[in-house]
Structure formats: C-alpha cells, structure tokens
Design a protein around this motif. Structure first.
Motif, PDB file in Angstrom:
ATOM      1  N   PRO A  84      23.221  40.840  47.688  1.00 41.29           N
ATOM      2  CA  PRO A  84      22.883  40.670  46.279  1.00 41.29           C
ATOM      3  C   PRO A  84      24.019  41.013  45.306  1.00 41.29           C
ATOM      4  O   PRO A  84      23.763  41.085  44.105  1.00 41.29           O
ATOM      5  CB  PRO A  84      21.759  41.702  46.122  1.00 41.29           C
ATOM      6  CG  PRO A  84      22.193  42.841  46.993  1.00 41.29           C
ATOM      7  CD  PRO A  84      22.882  42.200  48.177  1.00 41.29           C
ATOM      8  N   HIS A  85      25.227  41.204  45.788  1.00 38.68           N
ATOM      9  CA  HIS A  85      26.246  41.799  44.909  1.00 38.68           C
ATOM     10  C   HIS A  85      26.916  40.798  43.959  1.00 38.68           C
ATOM     11  O   HIS A  85      27.564  41.195  43.012  1.00 38.68           O
ATOM     12  CB  HIS A  85      27.293  42.529  45.743  1.00 38.68           C
ATOM     13  CG  HIS A  85      26.690  43.479  46.713  1.00 38.68           C
ATOM     14  ND1 HIS A  85      25.939  44.563  46.313  1.00 38.68           N
ATOM     15  CD2 HIS A  85      26.660  43.496  48.068  1.00 38.68           C
ATOM     16  CE1 HIS A  85      25.499  45.217  47.385  1.00 38.68           C
ATOM     17  NE2 HIS A  85      25.921  44.588  48.458  1.00 38.68           N
ATOM     18  N   ARG A  86      26.775  39.502  44.233  1.00 42.27           N
ATOM     19  CA  ARG A  86      27.349  38.464  43.349  1.00 42.27           C
ATOM     20  C   ARG A  86      28.804  38.786  43.013  1.00 42.27           C
ATOM     21  O   ARG A  86      29.200  38.868  41.858  1.00 42.27           O
ATOM     22  CB  ARG A  86      26.496  38.304  42.080  1.00 42.27           C
ATOM     23  CG  ARG A  86      25.156  37.638  42.383  1.00 42.27           C
ATOM     24  CD  ARG A  86      24.175  37.743  41.221  1.00 42.27           C
ATOM     25  NE  ARG A  86      24.770  37.304  39.975  1.00 42.27           N
ATOM     26  CZ  ARG A  86      24.430  37.771  38.779  1.00 42.27           C
ATOM     27  NH1 ARG A  86      23.502  38.706  38.675  1.00 42.27           N
ATOM     28  NH2 ARG A  86      25.020  37.320  37.700  1.00 42.27           N
ATOM     29  N   HIS A 122      28.868  38.026  39.297  1.00 40.59           N
ATOM     30  CA  HIS A 122      28.794  39.123  38.329  1.00 40.59           C
ATOM     31  C   HIS A 122      30.170  39.755  38.130  1.00 40.59           C
ATOM     32  O   HIS A 122      30.507  40.217  37.050  1.00 40.59           O
ATOM     33  CB  HIS A 122      27.821  40.194  38.826  1.00 40.59           C
ATOM     34  CG  HIS A 122      27.729  41.389  37.916  1.00 40.59           C
ATOM     35  ND1 HIS A 122      27.134  41.313  36.672  1.00 40.59           N
ATOM     36  CD2 HIS A 122      28.173  42.659  38.049  1.00 40.59           C
ATOM     37  CE1 HIS A 122      27.205  42.500  36.090  1.00 40.59           C
ATOM     38  NE2 HIS A 122      27.843  43.334  36.902  1.00 40.59           N
ATOM     39  N   ARG A 123      30.961  39.792  39.185  1.00 35.81           N
ATOM     40  CA  ARG A 123      32.297  40.381  39.095  1.00 35.81           C
ATOM     41  C   ARG A 123      33.254  39.582  39.952  1.00 35.81           C
ATOM     42  O   ARG A 123      32.895  39.139  41.046  1.00 35.81           O
ATOM     43  CB  ARG A 123      32.276  41.821  39.611  1.00 35.81           C
ATOM     44  CG  ARG A 123      33.652  42.482  39.624  1.00 35.81           C
ATOM     45  CD  ARG A 123      33.620  43.864  40.253  1.00 35.81           C
ATOM     46  NE  ARG A 123      34.896  44.546  40.104  1.00 35.81           N
ATOM     47  CZ  ARG A 123      35.905  44.457  40.985  1.00 35.81           C
ATOM     48  NH1 ARG A 123      35.770  43.734  42.076  1.00 35.81           N
ATOM     49  NH2 ARG A 123      37.038  45.096  40.766  1.00 35.81           N
ATOM     50  N   LEU A 167      37.140  41.656  36.672  1.00 36.08           N
ATOM     51  CA  LEU A 167      36.635  41.000  35.464  1.00 36.08           C
ATOM     52  C   LEU A 167      35.131  40.825  35.661  1.00 36.08           C
ATOM     53  O   LEU A 167      34.698  40.287  36.686  1.00 36.08           O
ATOM     54  CB  LEU A 167      37.329  39.642  35.288  1.00 36.08           C
ATOM     55  CG  LEU A 167      36.941  38.789  34.082  1.00 36.08           C
ATOM     56  CD1 LEU A 167      37.302  39.470  32.771  1.00 36.08           C
ATOM     57  CD2 LEU A 167      37.618  37.417  34.161  1.00 36.08           C
ATOM     58  N   LEU A 168      34.340  41.285  34.687  1.00 36.56           N
ATOM     59  CA  LEU A 168      32.885  41.173  34.785  1.00 36.56           C
ATOM     60  C   LEU A 168      32.391  39.958  34.009  1.00 36.56           C
ATOM     61  O   LEU A 168      33.054  39.478  33.086  1.00 36.56           O
ATOM     62  CB  LEU A 168      32.212  42.440  34.237  1.00 36.56           C
ATOM     63  CG  LEU A 168      32.638  43.760  34.899  1.00 36.56           C
ATOM     64  CD1 LEU A 168      31.853  44.935  34.292  1.00 36.56           C
ATOM     65  CD2 LEU A 168      32.425  43.705  36.404  1.00 36.56           C
ATOM     66  N   GLU A 171      32.389  40.122  30.218  1.00 36.64           N
ATOM     67  CA  GLU A 171      33.740  40.072  29.653  1.00 36.64           C
ATOM     68  C   GLU A 171      34.267  38.643  29.668  1.00 36.64           C
ATOM     69  O   GLU A 171      34.909  38.183  28.731  1.00 36.64           O
ATOM     70  CB  GLU A 171      34.680  40.987  30.467  1.00 36.64           C
ATOM     71  CG  GLU A 171      34.311  42.458  30.373  1.00 36.64           C
ATOM     72  CD  GLU A 171      34.985  43.307  31.428  1.00 36.64           C
ATOM     73  OE1 GLU A 171      34.924  44.545  31.285  1.00 36.64           O
ATOM     74  OE2 GLU A 171      35.555  42.766  32.393  1.00 36.64           O
TER      75      GLU A 171
END
Lengths: 178, 189
Positions: A84-86, A122-123, A167-168, A171
């Motif tokens: 689930p960490h994307r 996500h990141r 980078l998220l 951002e």
C-alpha cells in the motif's frame, strides 16, 4: 502522457542498442542502475539494457528520445514498491553531449507526470551521489534532501556520501499548479 | 567476554548469543511475530494474517550468502530463539550493509535489544569487515531508535511518508554507524 516539450519517453527497441553501446564508457562512470554496479559499469556487456526490454508493474524502463528526430538521448527507469505504500524510486541517465539543453529537465517532468498522475504515487524517491551535479536538477524540480548516507560508496578509492531525496504528491501538485 | 575463542566472540555477548536459524525455529519465530506488540513494528508489506510464514521459510533456508547473513538471537546458555537479526546488501565493492533486528516482546525492557544490536555490529565490522552499517526504522519506533543511539548510530535523516500503515503515512528514520565511530565507542569502554 509520455511526450514532453523536447523529448518523449518510449519503450526500448533493438535498434536503440547501438546508441547505448557508443556511450558505455560513460555509462560506466555514472550508472543509473544502483551502487552495486558502480564497480562493474558495463563490463558485462549490455545486459543492463535487457531490463529496458520488458516492463512489469514493478519496473518501468524508458528510452528518452528526441521529439524532432527520435534520436536516443538517454534512458530512465522507475522501480515501484507494492501497495500500500504507493512509492517508487527512479534513475535517469543522459548522454553527455545531450546535457545542458533542458532534455533532462523535460524528461524528468514527463516521468513525474507519469509517476504521480499515471501511477498515482504518493512519494517518488531517488539516491544520488552528493558530488553528482544532477542533484541540482532534482532540487529544481522540488525534490528535498531527506537523508545523507555517510561514506556509503567507494568511488575511485574514496568514500563518498549519497543523498536520499524525495518528492511527495502534494508538493508535486503544488508545483505544477504554480 | 569470557571465551578464549576469537571466532566465538563474534557471536557471543554477555547475556546473548547469535546462532544460525534452523527450520525447527520456524514455529517460534512465527508465533512471536504474529504477536500484535511485534507486528506493528515489524511487518512492512501489505497487512495480511499469516504473511510471516513465507518470510521465515526464506529466513531459515538461506541463513547466509555473499551478500547477507541472518541469525537467531538466543539467551547465552539457551537454544530457544528470542529474536532475529542480520545484515543485508553488502558487496565486495560496497562494503556496507543494512542491519535489521526483531526481539520477542516477552523480552523487551531488559536491555537485550541494545546488546543484540552490539552483537550484530561486532559481527558486521569485525567478522564481515564492513565499513559502515546502516538501518531504517519506522518513525514511530522510538524504543528501537533509542537502542540504536545507545550503540552509537547517528540519525542521518528521515525519508518522509515511506510507509502507509493502517490508514496513515509514516516517516522512516535512517541511521548509520561508521567503523571508526564504532571503534571509538569501544575504546571509551
């Protein structure tokens, strides 16, 4: 999705191989495939290109080609972690004579769009040697230095630091909007 | 150290010992990794009950190789596993590795974690000849971060939002220990 202003990201073709062969002495110095390969460079031939021939949902490899004439200017690859960490990390390599004309920035902008809008990450993270000028490009695109891995690599007999940058998605979106 | 065997010193501490994992350890490892007190701090993949089984098959079947080593932690004079530890990702040309450790919740609060981290670092520096040992730990795992600091690890930064767990994002604390820092810590006693 994959076209920028100057370059596009596309799949690897067998006919691209020769362009990489012409640069493999340079590729040996700045290798995108991770620290384990630094000492080897391309001494094992062009096996590193085979990773670009196949795509899976864990690994997306692209050739960076000029929009004008489809000339190969470099390559890039995204390695994703499972849900689930994307989250994914990437590497990018541009031939020396193609640097300094905005092709790297352009290719990276396309890659970011794919990462955040295509894959929904996500990141996005990367590791870069602290003495690699490419880090200025990452900073310009909004990546923040998060970690300094002290004396992480031995390069030409000297211990060198590596940075982890990230980078998220928020951002990224704020930056695209501005 | 009370042993005269310089090799055994690499895996023998005051109260703890490292030994290779065996198939027979499997049930014990799985049992205490499913303990909710541990699971919150150890399982990094998608949550699914029973996921640890495959992980420990691999752990017990390939205890060592050119790029990794894995140990079971026991009390010094016992054989029962009370934790696991090891180092991954070192190569001849990149002599640094990432360590991991997990200690059964029944044995928390006794300083065992700190001693086990010291043991695996000694193995890494004096046994494997590493130059640097580093690790990542969940941003909420203050207990672990404190044990690592005690051994001499320095916080090198935080990877933001690396982990999605139970509905929210968490940072990863990155820590590193260089051989010379380790040696200075030794000579200070």
């Amino acid at each position: 999705m994959f076209d920028g202003e100057k370059v596009r990201l596309r799949g690897f073709r067998e006919s691209d191989r020769v362009a990489f062969h012409q640069h493999d002495r340079d590729a040996a110095v700045i290798n995108i495939d991770g620290p384990y390969d630094f000492a080897w460079g391309t001494a094992d031939g062009d096996g590193y290109l085979d990773e670009h021939r196949t795509v899976s949902d864990r690994r997306y490899g692209f050739v960076i080609a000029s929009l004008d004439d489809d000339r190969v200017v470099g390559r890039t690859m995204l390695w994703t972690r499972p849900l689930p960490h994307r989250h994914a990390t990437f590497g990018i390599y541009l031939f020396p004579e193609e640097r300094g004309r905005g092709a790297g920035t352009d290719a990276l902008q396309v890659l970011l769009r794919f990462a955040f809008n295509g894959l929904g990450l996500h990141r996005l993270g990367l590791t870069v040697r602290a003495d690699n000028p490419a880090r200025h490009l990452y900073e310009r695109l909004g990546f923040q230095r998060e970690v300094v891995w002290r004396e992480d690599l031995v390069i030409d007999g000297e211990l060198r630091d590596q940075w982890v940058m990230g980078l998220l998605e928020d951002e990224y979106r704020a930056q695209v909007a501005s | 150290m009370t042993t005269d065997d310089p090799l055994a010193e690499l895996w023998t501490g005051e109260r703890l010992r490292l030994r290779p994992p065996r198939r027979a350890d499997h049930a014990a490892l799985e049992r205490w990794h499913l303990d909710p007190r541990i699971a919150w701090f150890s399982e990094a993949g998608p949550p699914y009950p029973g996921l640890v089984q495959a992980k420990f098959d691999d752990f017990c079947d390939e205890p060592t190789g050119p790029h990794h080593c894995r140990f079971v932690i026991t009390e010094r004079d016992a054989d029962e596993p009370i934790g696991v530890t090891g180092i991954n990702g070192y190569t001849l040309s990149a002599p640094r590795g990432m360590m991991f450790i997990s200690l059964s919740a029944d044995h928390w609060g006794k300083g065992y974690g700190t001693e086990a981290v010291e043991l695996i670092c000694r193995y890494g520096f004096d046994g494997l000849g590493l130059h640097r040992i580093f690790l990542g730990t969940f941003g909420f795992n203050e207990r672990a971060a404190a044990a690592y600091r005690k051994v001499g690890f320095v916080e090198e930064g935080r990877i933001r939002d690396l982990w999605f767990r139970a509905g929210r994002w968490y940072d990863d604390i990155q820590m590193g220990l260089l051989r010379r820092e380790w040696e200075e810590g030794r000579s200070d006693g």
